[in-house]
Design a protein around this motif. Structure first.
Motif, PDB file in Angstrom:
ATOM      1  N   SER A  35      40.488  41.481  48.600  1.00 13.90           N
ATOM      2  CA  SER A  35      41.077  41.351  47.274  1.00 13.90           C
ATOM      3  C   SER A  35      40.204  40.454  46.395  1.00 13.90           C
ATOM      4  CB  SER A  35      42.528  40.890  47.351  1.00 13.90           C
ATOM      5  OG  SER A  35      42.619  39.511  47.176  1.00 13.90           O
ATOM      6  N   LEU A  36      39.527  39.495  47.020  1.00 14.09           N
ATOM      7  CA  LEU A  36      38.560  38.712  46.238  1.00 14.09           C
ATOM      8  C   LEU A  36      37.414  39.607  45.772  1.00 14.09           C
ATOM      9  CD1 LEU A  36      38.290  35.327  48.192  1.00 14.09           C
ATOM     10  CD2 LEU A  36      39.574  35.817  46.114  1.00 14.09           C
ATOM     11  N   SER A  37      36.993  40.479  46.658  1.00 13.02           N
ATOM     12  CA  SER A  37      35.912  41.399  46.321  1.00 13.02           C
ATOM     13  C   SER A  37      36.292  42.259  45.121  1.00 13.02           C
ATOM     14  CB  SER A  37      35.593  42.274  47.529  1.00 13.02           C
ATOM     15  OG  SER A  37      34.758  43.343  47.162  1.00 13.02           O
ATOM     16  N   TYR A  38      37.510  42.770  45.159  1.00  8.15           N
ATOM     17  CA  TYR A  38      37.995  43.586  44.042  1.00  8.15           C
ATOM     18  C   TYR A  38      37.913  42.807  42.739  1.00  8.15           C
ATOM     19  CZ  TYR A  38      41.155  46.206  41.030  1.00  8.15           C
ATOM     20  OH  TYR A  38      41.696  46.910  39.993  1.00  8.15           O
ATOM     21  N   TYR A  39      38.379  41.583  42.823  1.00  5.57           N
ATOM     22  CA  TYR A  39      38.370  40.751  41.625  1.00  5.57           C
ATOM     23  C   TYR A  39      36.941  40.522  41.125  1.00  5.57           C
ATOM     24  CZ  TYR A  39      38.393  36.579  38.766  1.00  5.57           C
ATOM     25  OH  TYR A  39      38.169  35.680  37.758  1.00  5.57           O
ATOM     26  N   LEU A  40      36.067  40.136  42.044  1.00  6.90           N
ATOM     27  CA  LEU A  40      34.682  39.839  41.664  1.00  6.90           C
ATOM     28  C   LEU A  40      34.000  41.058  41.066  1.00  6.90           C
ATOM     29  CD1 LEU A  40      33.433  37.687  44.663  1.00  6.90           C
ATOM     30  CD2 LEU A  40      33.708  36.945  42.295  1.00  6.90           C
ATOM     31  N   SER A  41      34.204  42.205  41.673  1.00  7.59           N
ATOM     32  CA  SER A  41      33.461  43.342  41.168  1.00  7.59           C
ATOM     33  C   SER A  41      34.066  43.879  39.879  1.00  7.59           C
ATOM     34  CB  SER A  41      33.335  44.438  42.227  1.00  7.59           C
ATOM     35  OG  SER A  41      34.593  44.953  42.528  1.00  7.59           O
ATOM     36  N   SER A  42      35.345  43.627  39.652  1.00  7.30           N
ATOM     37  CA  SER A  42      35.871  44.097  38.366  1.00  7.30           C
ATOM     38  C   SER A  42      35.474  43.158  37.231  1.00  7.30           C
ATOM     39  CB  SER A  42      37.385  44.302  38.422  1.00  7.30           C
ATOM     40  OG  SER A  42      38.024  43.136  38.866  1.00  7.30           O
ATOM     41  N   ALA A  66      49.527  43.166  44.373  1.00 10.11           N
ATOM     42  CA  ALA A  66      49.997  43.683  45.649  1.00 10.11           C
ATOM     43  C   ALA A  66      49.396  45.062  45.926  1.00 10.11           C
ATOM     44  CB  ALA A  66      51.520  43.765  45.663  1.00 10.11           C
ATOM     45  N   GLY A  67      49.081  45.772  44.869  1.00  9.80           N
ATOM     46  CA  GLY A  67      48.472  47.091  45.030  1.00  9.80           C
ATOM     47  C   GLY A  67      47.088  46.991  45.632  1.00  9.80           C
ATOM     48  N   VAL A  68      46.341  46.011  45.197  1.00 11.66           N
ATOM     49  CA  VAL A  68      45.000  45.806  45.754  1.00 11.66           C
ATOM     50  C   VAL A  68      45.106  45.506  47.242  1.00 11.66           C
ATOM     51  CG1 VAL A  68      42.930  44.387  45.669  1.00 11.66           C
ATOM     52  CG2 VAL A  68      44.133  44.928  43.561  1.00 11.66           C
ATOM     53  N   THR A  69      46.027  44.645  47.571  1.00  9.16           N
ATOM     54  CA  THR A  69      46.278  44.322  48.968  1.00  9.16           C
ATOM     55  C   THR A  69      46.570  45.592  49.758  1.00  9.16           C
ATOM     56  OG1 THR A  69      47.124  42.138  48.444  1.00  9.16           O
ATOM     57  CG2 THR A  69      47.889  43.119  50.490  1.00  9.16           C
ATOM     58  N   ARG A  70      47.387  46.460  49.167  1.00  6.70           N
ATOM     59  CA  ARG A  70      47.714  47.688  49.896  1.00  6.70           C
ATOM     60  C   ARG A  70      46.509  48.589  50.076  1.00  6.70           C
ATOM     61  NH1 ARG A  70      52.689  47.223  46.907  1.00  6.70           N
ATOM     62  NH2 ARG A  70      51.833  48.641  45.361  1.00  6.70           N
ATOM     63  N   LEU A  71      45.607  48.609  49.108  1.00  2.44           N
ATOM     64  CA  LEU A  71      44.405  49.420  49.286  1.00  2.44           C
ATOM     65  C   LEU A  71      43.674  49.016  50.567  1.00  2.44           C
ATOM     66  CD1 LEU A  71      42.840  49.726  45.721  1.00  2.44           C
ATOM     67  CD2 LEU A  71      44.092  51.452  46.997  1.00  2.44           C
ATOM     68  N   SER A  72      43.584  47.729  50.800  1.00  4.92           N
ATOM     69  CA  SER A  72      42.959  47.245  52.040  1.00  4.92           C
ATOM     70  C   SER A  72      43.690  47.783  53.252  1.00  4.92           C
ATOM     71  CB  SER A  72      43.016  45.720  52.127  1.00  4.92           C
ATOM     72  OG  SER A  72      42.074  45.141  51.284  1.00  4.92           O
ATOM     73  N   ARG A  91      32.630  32.210  42.425  1.00  2.00           N
ATOM     74  CA  ARG A  91      33.653  32.734  41.508  1.00  2.00           C
ATOM     75  C   ARG A  91      34.925  33.158  42.228  1.00  2.00           C
ATOM     76  NH1 ARG A  91      32.530  35.238  36.206  1.00  2.00           N
ATOM     77  NH2 ARG A  91      32.136  33.138  35.423  1.00  2.00           N
ATOM     78  N   ALA A  92      34.952  32.980  43.537  1.00  2.00           N
ATOM     79  CA  ALA A  92      36.159  33.331  44.280  1.00  2.00           C
ATOM     80  C   ALA A  92      36.258  32.433  45.495  1.00  2.00           C
ATOM     81  CB  ALA A  92      36.115  34.795  44.704  1.00  2.00           C
ATOM     82  N   HIS A 138      38.155  31.117  35.406  1.00  2.00           N
ATOM     83  CA  HIS A 138      37.288  32.238  35.781  1.00  2.00           C
ATOM     84  C   HIS A 138      37.083  32.306  37.294  1.00  2.00           C
ATOM     85  CE1 HIS A 138      34.362  28.912  35.541  1.00  2.00           C
ATOM     86  NE2 HIS A 138      33.747  29.556  36.503  1.00  2.00           N
ATOM     87  N   VAL A 139      37.632  31.343  38.029  1.00  2.00           N
ATOM     88  CA  VAL A 139      37.504  31.358  39.483  1.00  2.00           C
ATOM     89  C   VAL A 139      38.795  31.878  40.112  1.00  2.00           C
ATOM     90  CG1 VAL A 139      37.184  29.947  41.551  1.00  2.00           C
ATOM     91  CG2 VAL A 139      35.867  29.457  39.487  1.00  2.00           C
ATOM     92  N   LYS A 140      38.661  32.907  40.922  1.00  2.00           N
ATOM     93  CA  LYS A 140      39.828  33.505  41.572  1.00  2.00           C
ATOM     94  C   LYS A 140      40.125  32.770  42.867  1.00  2.00           C
ATOM     95  CE  LYS A 140      42.680  37.092  42.324  1.00  2.00           C
ATOM     96  NZ  LYS A 140      43.758  37.502  41.401  1.00  2.00           N
ATOM     97  N   LEU A 141      41.337  32.305  42.979  1.00  2.00           N
ATOM     98  CA  LEU A 141      41.757  31.540  44.156  1.00  2.00           C
ATOM     99  C   LEU A 141      42.787  32.320  44.954  1.00  2.00           C
ATOM    100  CD1 LEU A 141      42.519  27.854  43.120  1.00  2.00           C
ATOM    101  CD2 LEU A 141      41.427  28.589  45.237  1.00  2.00           C
TER     102      LEU A 141
END
Lengths: 214, 214
Positions: free
Chosen positions: A202-209, B10-16, B173-174, B188-191
């Motif tokens: 999910s971090l990857s998704y965020y970074l690449s978007s 949660a959708g991104v999580t489900r993709l994984s 960035r993450a 801008h940093v995803k946690l």
DNA sequence: GCCAGGTTGTGAATTTTTTCACAAACTTAC
DNA sequence: GTAAGTTTGTGAAAAAATTCACAACCTGGC
């Protein structure tokens, strides 16, 4: 026993976070905290904090905020942590299992590890963090015998479903699963999953978007 | 670069999860899967599966379902995992850090650990899972120098905020945080946080409301 | 080519969760 | 005691996420 209202799952999670933050604030000598402060510390909104707490009663004082000592008594009660210890079995004493065993916060939060299992005969008998590792063969019986309520699965993915089955057979009603598989369990058993890959992806998704969307 | 629509977190999580399940199905020799099957395996609804996928395009075939091979190409692309490796720094080489280092799924999912840091001089220089543990003093510079994009925090709670600051200073960035504190980071940093206590406490809430509600 | 069976993709409805916004309540200062 | 300043608790509105439900579509058999 409190009769709990229907609160979003994410709300329960936030109660835990409030509790943690309250301890920190208390350590700093504070005795009251406003919903706005709490929200700032946890990157939420103040309305959300007030709403979450209001599901369970009225704990604040207008013009002052929430008394920290009081909330620190009330939240554990809501979460079912008051005046009891939950009995936990840890399955898998590999790297992750050992890391979990070593976690100090466990006991002070109201959870006691009552058994550690491993399938590997070389690990059975060893003592990790004060706990003797036991043969996984009798898992279900031991779990039942020791009246264990919560199971933690820290075994490889291929073994996880079988471990889950045995925990359930032993009478466990809640499972925390660290194996990267989706487990099947009867509906009365509450399952929570913690999955490193899912988090990273999910971090990857965020970074690449970031690059893609503008 | 794909332009991503707004999809629930949660959708991104489900993709994984779909991705993981697809690998399992492929291993069993299947070549197509319907949204209903996928949903059953993951305890979701078929509509949810279809909706999640439809955010990104039309990948299914009426009457047949989804071609597994095709989805296994597409989901990594969506998640930003295709044709690249994310460069990761792990901070903290204690029990948990070592467990993370030992996790094999890492690399095959597209993440490479490019640095491991520890503050403790006794640990610096040791080699864990093929990685030499480095002095945390220069963290920010090393992270920048090696163009690391993701940081994993596996240090005690008290040290976590400082580590976070340095990771951010190094250009990360993450961040995936395992320390039981709520970190402050620029927007801008995803946690993402993974917190054992929080998970256990939510199980406790569930268990105790079993007895309370009815 | 046509039909029966099965499944997708997606508007629309529903449900859930979050946020707004403000009266009521409390505090502090004078 | 009063006024100015805070902050709660919560209806009501808004937003977000999920589910319903079905037309359109594809497959395979004959």
């Amino acid at each position: 026993m409190p009769r709990h209202p229907r609160i979003p799952d994410a709300g329960v999670t936030r109660l835990s976070l409030y509790l943690r933050e309250l301890s920190r604030l208390e350590g700093e000598g504070a005795s009251f905290v406003s919903s706005a402060e709490l929200a700032r510390a946890l990157t939420l909104t103040s309305a959300q904090v007030r709403r979450d707490l209001s599901y369970f009663g009225q704990f604040g004082t207008s013009g002052r905020g929430y008394e920290i000592r009081r909330l620190k008594r009330i939240i554990p009660r809501i979460l079912g942590l008051e005046g009891r210890m939950w009995r936990v079995a840890l399955v898998g004493s590999g790297n992750l299992g050992s890391a979990l065993l070593a976690y100090r916060g466990f006991r002070e939060r109201g959870f006691v590890i009552k058994a550690v299992f491993d399938k590997d005969p070389r690990k059975v008998g060893r003592v990790v963090a004060g706990q003797r590792v036991e043969e996984a063969g009798w898992l279900a019986d031991v779990v039942r015998g020791r009246r264990i309520q919560i199971g933690i699965i820290a075994v490889p993915a291929v073994a996880a479903q079988e471990v889950c089955r045995r925990l359930v057979r032993g009478g466990v009603r809640a499972i925390l699963n660290f194996a990267p598989v989706s487990l099947a369990a009867p509906p009365h058993v509450k399952l929570r999953n913690v999955d490193l890959s899912v988090e990273l992806e999910s971090l990857s998704y965020y970074l690449s978007s970031l690059n893609a969307n503008r």
